[in-house]
Scaffold this active site. Structure first.
Site, PDB file in Angstrom:
ATOM      1  N   ASN A 150      12.821  49.629 -71.703  1.00  0.00           N
ATOM      2  CA  ASN A 150      11.642  49.772 -70.847  1.00  0.00           C
ATOM      3  C   ASN A 150      11.468  51.191 -70.320  1.00  0.00           C
ATOM      4  O   ASN A 150      10.406  51.559 -69.848  1.00  0.00           O
ATOM      5  CB  ASN A 150      11.688  48.777 -69.677  1.00  0.00           C
ATOM      6  CG  ASN A 150      11.235  47.402 -70.133  1.00  0.00           C
ATOM      7  OD1 ASN A 150      10.545  47.271 -71.157  1.00  0.00           O
ATOM      8  ND2 ASN A 150      11.631  46.373 -69.419  1.00  0.00           N
TER       9      ASN A 150
ATOM     10  N   SER B 182      14.717  42.247 -65.764  1.00  0.00           N
ATOM     11  CA  SER B 182      14.227  43.333 -66.613  1.00  0.00           C
ATOM     12  C   SER B 182      13.986  44.596 -65.807  1.00  0.00           C
ATOM     13  O   SER B 182      13.800  45.659 -66.387  1.00  0.00           O
ATOM     14  CB  SER B 182      12.956  42.908 -67.337  1.00  0.00           C
ATOM     15  OG  SER B 182      12.067  42.301 -66.454  1.00  0.00           O
TER      16      SER B 182
ATOM     17  N   HIS C 222      20.349  41.368 -70.661  1.00  0.00           N
ATOM     18  CA  HIS C 222      18.888  41.471 -70.746  1.00  0.00           C
ATOM     19  C   HIS C 222      18.409  41.140 -72.154  1.00  0.00           C
ATOM     20  O   HIS C 222      18.554  41.942 -73.081  1.00  0.00           O
ATOM     21  CB  HIS C 222      18.447  42.891 -70.342  1.00  0.00           C
ATOM     22  CG  HIS C 222      16.970  43.075 -70.295  1.00  0.00           C
ATOM     23  ND1 HIS C 222      16.352  44.256 -70.613  1.00  0.00           N
ATOM     24  CD2 HIS C 222      15.981  42.216 -69.963  1.00  0.00           C
ATOM     25  CE1 HIS C 222      15.042  44.112 -70.493  1.00  0.00           C
ATOM     26  NE2 HIS C 222      14.789  42.884 -70.103  1.00  0.00           N
TER      27      HIS C 222
HETATM   28  P1  NAI Z   1       9.254  32.118 -65.923  1.00  0.00           P
HETATM   29  O1  NAI Z   1       8.339  32.191 -64.760  1.00  0.00           O
HETATM   30  O2  NAI Z   1       8.745  31.677 -67.244  1.00  0.00           O
HETATM   31  O3  NAI Z   1      10.516  31.209 -65.551  1.00  0.00           O
HETATM   32  C1  NAI Z   1      11.228  31.309 -64.359  1.00  0.00           C
HETATM   33  C2  NAI Z   1      11.777  29.930 -64.044  1.00  0.00           C
HETATM   34  O4  NAI Z   1      12.702  30.043 -62.975  1.00  0.00           O
HETATM   35  C3  NAI Z   1      10.712  28.950 -63.587  1.00  0.00           C
HETATM   36  O5  NAI Z   1      10.825  27.768 -64.348  1.00  0.00           O
HETATM   37  C4  NAI Z   1      11.034  28.702 -62.107  1.00  0.00           C
HETATM   38  O6  NAI Z   1      10.734  27.396 -61.689  1.00  0.00           O
HETATM   39  C5  NAI Z   1      12.512  28.959 -62.086  1.00  0.00           C
HETATM   40  N1  NAI Z   1      13.036  29.362 -60.773  1.00  0.00           N
HETATM   41  C6  NAI Z   1      12.486  30.206 -59.875  1.00  0.00           C
HETATM   42  N2  NAI Z   1      13.323  30.378 -58.840  1.00  0.00           N
HETATM   43  C7  NAI Z   1      14.424  29.637 -59.099  1.00  0.00           C
HETATM   44  C8  NAI Z   1      15.665  29.429 -58.431  1.00  0.00           C
HETATM   45  N3  NAI Z   1      15.922  30.034 -57.269  1.00  0.00           N
HETATM   46  N4  NAI Z   1      16.570  28.642 -59.006  1.00  0.00           N
HETATM   47  C9  NAI Z   1      16.334  28.025 -60.196  1.00  0.00           C
HETATM   48  N5  NAI Z   1      15.180  28.185 -60.875  1.00  0.00           N
HETATM   49  C10 NAI Z   1      14.247  28.997 -60.339  1.00  0.00           C
HETATM   50  O7  NAI Z   1       9.893  33.590 -66.020  1.00  0.00           O
HETATM   51  P2  NAI Z   1      10.532  34.305 -67.305  1.00  0.00           P
HETATM   52  O8  NAI Z   1       9.480  35.055 -68.002  1.00  0.00           O
HETATM   53  O9  NAI Z   1      11.360  33.320 -68.039  1.00  0.00           O
HETATM   54  O10 NAI Z   1      11.475  35.393 -66.599  1.00  0.00           O
HETATM   55  C11 NAI Z   1      12.683  35.037 -65.979  1.00  0.00           C
HETATM   56  C12 NAI Z   1      13.500  36.288 -65.733  1.00  0.00           C
HETATM   57  O11 NAI Z   1      13.695  36.980 -66.966  1.00  0.00           O
HETATM   58  C13 NAI Z   1      12.872  37.314 -64.794  1.00  0.00           C
HETATM   59  O12 NAI Z   1      13.889  37.946 -64.065  1.00  0.00           O
HETATM   60  C14 NAI Z   1      12.203  38.279 -65.749  1.00  0.00           C
HETATM   61  O13 NAI Z   1      12.009  39.565 -65.196  1.00  0.00           O
HETATM   62  C15 NAI Z   1      13.224  38.314 -66.872  1.00  0.00           C
HETATM   63  N6  NAI Z   1      12.710  38.725 -68.175  1.00  0.00           N
HETATM   64  C16 NAI Z   1      11.490  38.297 -68.624  1.00  0.00           C
HETATM   65  C17 NAI Z   1      11.023  38.694 -69.874  1.00  0.00           C
HETATM   66  C18 NAI Z   1       9.710  38.216 -70.389  1.00  0.00           C
HETATM   67  O14 NAI Z   1       9.205  38.810 -71.353  1.00  0.00           O
HETATM   68  N7  NAI Z   1       9.119  37.173 -69.832  1.00  0.00           N
HETATM   69  C19 NAI Z   1      11.814  39.588 -70.735  1.00  0.00           C
HETATM   70  C20 NAI Z   1      13.116  39.920 -70.204  1.00  0.00           C
HETATM   71  C21 NAI Z   1      13.514  39.523 -68.953  1.00  0.00           C
END
Ligand code: NAI
Length: 511
Positions: free
Chosen positions: A194, A123, A144
């Site tokens: 954003n 993001s 995204h």
């Molecule tokens: P989250 O923390 O809920 O999930 C991330 C997951 O990735 C975790 O389960 C973690 O164990 C896993 N992980 C971390 N490093 C890893 C790796 N090297 N290989 C495989 N798995 C790995 O985070 P979320 O909220 O799902 O965000 C994920 C991505 O999406 C980020 O880049 C975030 O900026 C982006 N994003 C998030 C939004 C939101 O509202 N939460 C909206 C749009 C984009």
């Protein structure tokens, strides 16, 4: 350009909030979905949660039982990246960290075939930067999604400097096939949503700092006059002030300190205090047992005024309000006074805000009893109207104007006399930012309007809204705000100025 075929394999890396939503959507769309996470059992647990989510959709009648079963059968947790070797598309949704994302994609390049598209759900990180160390950076693109993925229609398809247009087009078509509303954008800080949404929070915070009204009143004005689903303060409380402040800071820093994006010291203090919003039980509002939400300030009922006429030129964008007052029984004879369209109500001059305060406008027109009203999304349906009175205005004149709008069924809120009021100032700044994004080639005018409606539920795209208000008026509001504050923050987008120069009376962004 064709979407990836149904049945092709999509690997989703990271099974958190976003990854599991993306996996769900891809599986329902007919792809074989592989889900990978470095946390043990996280991918399998995510699939269990997707099953529960699908069965709820079936219960609500939004999906057939067979369709749900088939979608769930297409989901598979994998425990090594090597198992993603046949993927046609990999969507990454891991931790928001440049080095982690680069390392993941570099490893994936050694696993997947040359035709596999690599997509990042980042993001805030530059897609160009994530792709830079890759052997074939042209196949990496931003995809995204917005949270919660199954419900939010927008997908920003982000091209970095090296991204192949055909890759972005395939991802766009694929997102469309998944029932989403994709838009193309260039990799620039904040992408579309954003970036363009920043003024929604920032102008709210500035209005609060300037004591225009309390949060509950400003929220009610943004909802009931502006038609936004949530006011800025309740929305920031929901998002969390730590998250919202950090996004603002990251956009501000990424634009090298452009004052357009200056973070708010008020929000910083909330973060300092640990008042992060709903999740900590306190932000602008209190939450939890027994916490009641304060009511918006609303003026006491006033008598219906008698002498009300139309003044100035053609009502233009005020026509729906004129119709509503006429429907409330006001005859509205026309008087040739001034050029700005408005009303004369028991001697008080009543105008739509043009970015000057009522006090300044009273001085400029040499008319003490001056009252301004804020922008309405839909004057025919709005339940509230916000007014500001000049410091020179008499109580009797203000009460007559309040009585006028109350007689037409509006709840009347008084804001302190801040330049541009709340809705107008926010919409003008949203449109200004949207215009700059278009002017800088980040996206098309249609894309930015779609993005703001589908990504953050705005009731209207900011540029279509500016067209409806009238570009000349929006530019006047911005120029008056710039003069009032003396800040570069309110500088008018060159695109708006250019449109206006080309067609001073009829300028529009959308054809
Ligand atoms: P989250 O923390 O809920 O999930 C991330 C997951 O990735 C975790 O389960 C973690 O164990 C896993 N992980 C971390 N490093 C890893 C790796 N090297 N290989 C495989 N798995 C790995 O985070 P979320 O909220 O799902 O965000 C994920 C991505 O999406 C980020 O880049 C975030 O900026 C982006 N994003 C998030 C939004 C939101 O509202 N939460 C909206 C749009 C984009």
């Amino acid at each position: 350009m064709h979407a990836l075929p149904q049945g092709s394999t999509v690997a989703v890396i990271g099974s958190g909030a976003m990854g599991s939503g993306i996996a769900q959507v891809a599986a329902i769309a007919g792809h074989q979905v592989l889900l990978y996470d470095t946390r043990q059992d996280a991918a399998a647990q995510a699939i269990d949660s997707i099953r529960i989510a699908c069965s709820k959709l079936v219960e609500k009648g939004r999906m057939g039982a067979v369709e749900s079963d088939l979608a769930c059968e297409r989901l598979k947790a994998i425990s090594t990246l090597a198992e993603a070797k046949d993927a046609a598309l990999v969507v990454e949704a891991i931790v928001e960290n440049l080095e982690a994302k680069r390392a993941l994609f570099t490893e994936l390049e050694g696993v997947v075939g040359d035709d596999c598209i690599l997509a990042t759900n980042t993001s805030s990180i530059s897609v160009t930067a994530i792709a830079a160390p890759l052997r074939r950076p042209q196949r990496l693109v931003g995809m995204h999604f917005f949270n919660p993925v199954p419900l939010m229609a927008l997908v920003e398809v982000i091209s970095g400097l090296a991204t192949d247009r055909a890759v972005a087009d395939t991802v766009y078509a694929t997102a469309e096939g998944w029932g989403k509303n994709p838009v193309h954008a260039k990799s620039t800080p904040g992408f579309i949503v954003n970036r363009v949404a920043r003024p929604y929070y920032a102008e709210g915070l500035r209005l609060l700092i300037e004591q225009a009204a309390d949060p509950a009143t400003l929220d009610a004005v943004m909802r009931e006059c502006g038609g936004f689903r949530m006011g800025p303060f309740e929305l920031m409380d929901l998002i969390g002030h730590d998250v919202n402040f950090s996004v603002t800071n990251s956009v501000f820093n990424a634009y090298f300190g452009d004052p357009r994006f200056t973070p708010s010291i008020l929000q910083q203090e909330l973060v300092n205090a640990g008042f992060l919003g709903r999740k900590t039980g306190r932000g602008f509002y209190q939450y939890g047992e027994g916490a009641d939400k304060p009511a918006a300030q609303t003026e006491a009922p006033q008598p219906r005024p008698h002498a009300v006429s139309l003044i100035g030129g053609e009502p233009g964008a005020l026509a729906p309000l004129v119709d509503r007052l006429a429907a409330a029984g006001f005859a509205l004879p026309r008087q040739e006074i001034g050029v700005a369209p408005g009303f004369l109500c028991e001697g008080a001059a009543v105008y739509l805000t043009d970015g000057r305060s009522a006090t300044e406008r009273a001085r400029d027109n040499d008319h003490r009893d001056t009252v301004l009203f804020d922008l309405l999304l839909d004057a025919g349906k709005a339940t509230r109207i916000a007014l500001a009175r000049a410091d020179q205005c008499s109580d009797a004149a203000f009460h007559a104007v309040a009585g006028l709008f109350q007689a037409a069924g509006f709840a009347v809120t008084r804001l302190d006399d801040v330049p541009g009021m709340a809705v107008m100032r926010t919409v003008a700044m949203l449109a200004n930012e949207a215009a700059d994004a278009v002017n800088q080639g980040v996206c098309s005018a249609r894309a930015v309007d779609t993005a703001m409606q589908k990504g953050v539920n705005y009731p209207r795209g900011p540029l279509a809204w500016a067209d409806a208000v009238g570009l000349p008026h929006i530019v006047t509001v911005l120029a008056n705000l710039a003069a009032a504050y003396g800040e570069d923050r309110y500088r008018v987008s060159p695109l708006l100025r250019r449109k206006l120069a080309a067609d001073p009376a009829g300028a529009r962004i959308h054809a």
